[in-house]
Design a protein around this motif. Structure first.
Motif, PDB file in Angstrom:
ATOM      1  N   LEU A 253       0.829  -1.204   0.000  1.00  0.00           N
ATOM      2  CA  LEU A 253       0.000   0.000   0.000  1.00  0.00           C
ATOM      3  C   LEU A 253       0.867   1.260   0.000  1.00  0.00           C
ATOM      4  CD1 LEU A 253      -2.667  -1.069   2.650  1.00  0.00           C
ATOM      5  CD2 LEU A 253      -2.955  -1.021   0.160  1.00  0.00           C
ATOM      6  N   PRO A 254       0.359   2.352  -0.587  1.00  0.00           N
ATOM      7  CA  PRO A 254       1.092   3.632  -0.536  1.00  0.00           C
ATOM      8  C   PRO A 254       1.291   4.085   0.911  1.00  0.00           C
ATOM      9  CG  PRO A 254      -0.689   3.714  -2.144  1.00  0.00           C
ATOM     10  CD  PRO A 254      -0.887   2.439  -1.375  1.00  0.00           C
ATOM     11  N   GLY A 255       2.448   4.612   1.193  1.00  0.00           N
ATOM     12  CA  GLY A 255       2.725   5.121   2.533  1.00  0.00           C
ATOM     13  C   GLY A 255       3.090   4.069   3.553  1.00  0.00           C
ATOM     14  N   TYR A 256       3.229   2.827   3.104  1.00  0.00           N
ATOM     15  CA  TYR A 256       3.571   1.754   4.047  1.00  0.00           C
ATOM     16  C   TYR A 256       4.991   1.922   4.586  1.00  0.00           C
ATOM     17  CZ  TYR A 256       5.173  -2.826   5.642  1.00  0.00           C
ATOM     18  OH  TYR A 256       5.725  -3.849   6.379  1.00  0.00           O
ATOM     19  N   HIS A 257       5.151   1.618   5.854  1.00  0.00           N
ATOM     20  CA  HIS A 257       6.474   1.436   6.450  1.00  0.00           C
ATOM     21  C   HIS A 257       6.322   0.434   7.594  1.00  0.00           C
ATOM     22  CE1 HIS A 257      10.225   2.115   8.610  1.00  0.00           C
ATOM     23  NE2 HIS A 257      10.695   2.583   7.461  1.00  0.00           N
ATOM     24  N   PRO A 258       7.254  -0.515   7.735  1.00  0.00           N
ATOM     25  CA  PRO A 258       7.116  -1.522   8.797  1.00  0.00           C
ATOM     26  C   PRO A 258       6.970  -0.929  10.190  1.00  0.00           C
ATOM     27  CG  PRO A 258       8.881  -2.123   7.285  1.00  0.00           C
ATOM     28  CD  PRO A 258       8.443  -0.750   6.895  1.00  0.00           C
ATOM     29  N   ALA A 259       7.571   0.238  10.427  1.00  0.00           N
ATOM     30  CA  ALA A 259       7.501   0.846  11.755  1.00  0.00           C
ATOM     31  C   ALA A 259       6.077   1.225  12.143  1.00  0.00           C
ATOM     32  CB  ALA A 259       8.400   2.073  11.824  1.00  0.00           C
ATOM     33  N   LYS A 260       5.206   1.370  11.148  1.00  0.00           N
ATOM     34  CA  LYS A 260       3.813   1.734  11.439  1.00  0.00           C
ATOM     35  C   LYS A 260       2.998   0.545  11.929  1.00  0.00           C
ATOM     36  CE  LYS A 260       3.673   5.457   7.983  1.00  0.00           C
ATOM     37  NZ  LYS A 260       3.002   5.947   6.757  1.00  0.00           N
ATOM     38  N   VAL A 261       3.530  -0.655  11.770  1.00  0.00           N
ATOM     39  CA  VAL A 261       2.810  -1.861  12.178  1.00  0.00           C
ATOM     40  C   VAL A 261       3.069  -2.115  13.655  1.00  0.00           C
ATOM     41  CG1 VAL A 261       2.500  -4.332  11.781  1.00  0.00           C
ATOM     42  CG2 VAL A 261       3.045  -2.810   9.852  1.00  0.00           C
ATOM     43  N   ARG A 262       2.001  -2.237  14.405  1.00  0.00           N
ATOM     44  CA  ARG A 262       2.140  -2.445  15.857  1.00  0.00           C
ATOM     45  C   ARG A 262       2.634  -3.858  16.156  1.00  0.00           C
ATOM     46  NH1 ARG A 262      -2.578  -1.568  20.480  1.00  0.00           N
ATOM     47  NH2 ARG A 262      -1.277  -2.169  22.271  1.00  0.00           N
ATOM     48  N   ASP A 263       3.676  -3.956  16.967  1.00  0.00           N
ATOM     49  CA  ASP A 263       4.224  -5.255  17.328  1.00  0.00           C
ATOM     50  C   ASP A 263       3.358  -5.919  18.400  1.00  0.00           C
ATOM     51  OD1 ASP A 263       6.338  -4.657  15.663  1.00  0.00           O
ATOM     52  OD2 ASP A 263       7.583  -3.857  17.294  1.00  0.00           O
ATOM     53  N   PRO A 264       3.283  -7.249  18.406  1.00  0.00           N
ATOM     54  CA  PRO A 264       2.586  -7.933  19.503  1.00  0.00           C
ATOM     55  C   PRO A 264       3.205  -7.565  20.847  1.00  0.00           C
ATOM     56  CG  PRO A 264       3.076  -9.464  17.709  1.00  0.00           C
ATOM     57  CD  PRO A 264       3.824  -8.195  17.399  1.00  0.00           C
ATOM     58  N   ASP A 265       2.367  -7.318  21.827  1.00  0.00           N
ATOM     59  CA  ASP A 265       2.872  -6.934  23.148  1.00  0.00           C
ATOM     60  C   ASP A 265       3.747  -8.029  23.751  1.00  0.00           C
ATOM     61  OD1 ASP A 265       2.815  -5.073  25.500  1.00  0.00           O
ATOM     62  OD2 ASP A 265       1.864  -6.813  26.451  1.00  0.00           O
ATOM     63  N   TRP A 266       3.459  -9.281  23.425  1.00  0.00           N
ATOM     64  CA  TRP A 266       4.238 -10.404  23.951  1.00  0.00           C
ATOM     65  C   TRP A 266       5.703 -10.288  23.553  1.00  0.00           C
ATOM     66  CZ3 TRP A 266       7.182 -14.570  22.345  1.00  0.00           C
ATOM     67  CH2 TRP A 266       7.300 -15.657  23.233  1.00  0.00           C
ATOM     68  N   VAL A 267       5.968  -9.721  22.382  1.00  0.00           N
ATOM     69  CA  VAL A 267       7.347  -9.528  21.930  1.00  0.00           C
ATOM     70  C   VAL A 267       8.085  -8.598  22.887  1.00  0.00           C
ATOM     71  CG1 VAL A 267       8.751  -8.475  20.114  1.00  0.00           C
ATOM     72  CG2 VAL A 267       6.884 -10.030  19.504  1.00  0.00           C
ATOM     73  N   ARG A 268       7.446  -7.506  23.251  1.00  0.00           N
ATOM     74  CA  ARG A 268       8.073  -6.571  24.196  1.00  0.00           C
ATOM     75  C   ARG A 268       8.316  -7.248  25.543  1.00  0.00           C
ATOM     76  NH1 ARG A 268       6.440  -4.204  28.359  1.00  0.00           N
ATOM     77  NH2 ARG A 268       4.252  -4.748  27.983  1.00  0.00           N
ATOM     78  N   ARG A 269       7.335  -8.047  25.985  1.00  0.00           N
ATOM     79  CA  ARG A 269       7.479  -8.715  27.283  1.00  0.00           C
ATOM     80  C   ARG A 269       8.588  -9.775  27.244  1.00  0.00           C
ATOM     81  NH1 ARG A 269       2.773 -11.428  28.202  1.00  0.00           N
ATOM     82  NH2 ARG A 269       1.530 -10.619  26.480  1.00  0.00           N
ATOM     83  N   TRP A 270       8.735 -10.456  26.102  1.00  0.00           N
ATOM     84  CA  TRP A 270       9.824 -11.428  25.965  1.00  0.00           C
ATOM     85  C   TRP A 270      11.168 -10.712  26.126  1.00  0.00           C
ATOM     86  CZ3 TRP A 270      14.368 -12.270  23.698  1.00  0.00           C
ATOM     87  CH2 TRP A 270      14.865 -13.584  23.619  1.00  0.00           C
ATOM     88  N   ALA A 271      11.340  -9.589  25.435  1.00  0.00           N
ATOM     89  CA  ALA A 271      12.605  -8.854  25.490  1.00  0.00           C
ATOM     90  C   ALA A 271      12.901  -8.381  26.910  1.00  0.00           C
ATOM     91  CB  ALA A 271      12.559  -7.677  24.522  1.00  0.00           C
ATOM     92  N   ALA A 272      11.870  -7.919  27.608  1.00  0.00           N
ATOM     93  CA  ALA A 272      12.065  -7.455  28.981  1.00  0.00           C
ATOM     94  C   ALA A 272      12.455  -8.618  29.894  1.00  0.00           C
ATOM     95  CB  ALA A 272      10.781  -6.782  29.488  1.00  0.00           C
TER      96      ALA A 272
END
Length: 286
Positions: free
Chosen positions: A241-260
């Protein structure tokens, strides 16, 4: 472009020589789908590393350079861990050496193509993994509950780090080339190539196990393939899609919790998840 200080974790996954290749006893077809994907990693990921390393010579932006170097670091740890697991698989299924030989030939051939083509393949593959990550994380209980801890933890750790460096190949490709058509071709080709290569692996394993010819097993396999397509396709389509960038896609919260949770471990500790827990929390019990 800004660097998010992508971490490179030196995780030495260990696998018992007695590990069952059907690492999820209730889902043999799913086990071998993952095994087939694992088989591609020691060929795919060095190809990605070589491609972005070559492209890095043309990059002056310090933040992008730092991200690319972290991408290289993470991918290097990934394929070495998958190779350890694959060596055990090949002891059970020596015919997998034929699949590896075909993969090696493919990527040697791809290395002769233009840098633009190779970087589009790289960005395309990395885009596809975003959809896979969302699927595996959100449905982790269905896919990994009751599975061998080491394999489930390997796969989910890999997906966490794919999320952490999800912008890098896209940013690098757009920085150097920025072709919508090239990006689209890379996405389609890389997805099809890796999927078909993985199929060569899991087909041989299911044949050796005597499951490939069973209609019930084939049905379970095709249903799982359909789930993969259903969950990976939205990520691929939105990337066009026009204007797409991966950074605009919200990551699963579980990913953040795994890293922590991993940040609280001693360096070099293998982060094994509790696959007996229905939620498979992002925590690492002893």
């Amino acid at each position: 472009m800004s660097s998010g200080a992508i971490p490179v974790r030196q995780i030495p996954f260990a696998f018992s020589e007695a590990i069952d290749p059907v690492w999820h006893p209730d889902k043999p077809e799913w086990s071998h789908m993952v095994n087939g994907a694992s088989l591609t990693m020691p060929y795919l990921e060095p190809f990605l590393i070589k491609t972005v390393t070559e492209a890095l010579r043309q990059v002056g932006d310090p933040a992008l350079k730092a991200d690319v170097q972290a991408f290289i670091g993470q991918e290097g740890v990934h394929y070495r861990n998958h190779r350890r697991y694959n060596e055990i698989l090949k002891r059970h299924y020596p015919e997998l050496a034929e699949v590896e030989a075909a993969l090696d030939a493919d990527y040697r051939g791809f290395q002769k193509r233009s840098l633009e083509w190779r970087l589009a393949y790289t960005a395309g593959f990395e885009t596809m993994t975003m959809g896979i990550t969302e699927w595996l994380v959100h449905q982790r209980s269905l896919l990994f509950r009751g599975a061998d801890r080491s394999v489930a933890s390997l796969v989910l750790w890999h997906m966490v780090e794919e999320t952490e460096h999800k912008n890098v190949a896209y940013d690098l490709y757009m920085h150097l080339y920025g072709s919508w058509w090239g990006k689209a071709r890379g996405l389609l080709f890389a997805t099809a190539h890796v999927a078909l290569a993985s199929r060569q692996g899991y087909r041989r394993m299911l044949q050796r196990d005597g499951r490939w010819a069973r209609p019930s097993s084939r049905l379970r396999l095709y249903l799982m393939v359909a789930r993969f397509l259903l969950h990976a396709s939205p990520a691929m389509l939105r990337s066009l899609l026009p204007g797409y960038h991966p950074a605009k896609v919200r990551d699963p919260d579980w990913v953040r919790r795994w890293a922590a949770a991993y940040d609280g471990l001693e360096e070099g500790t293998i982060p094994l998840l509790d696959t007996a827990d229905p939620e498979i929390p992002a925590a690492f019990p002893a």
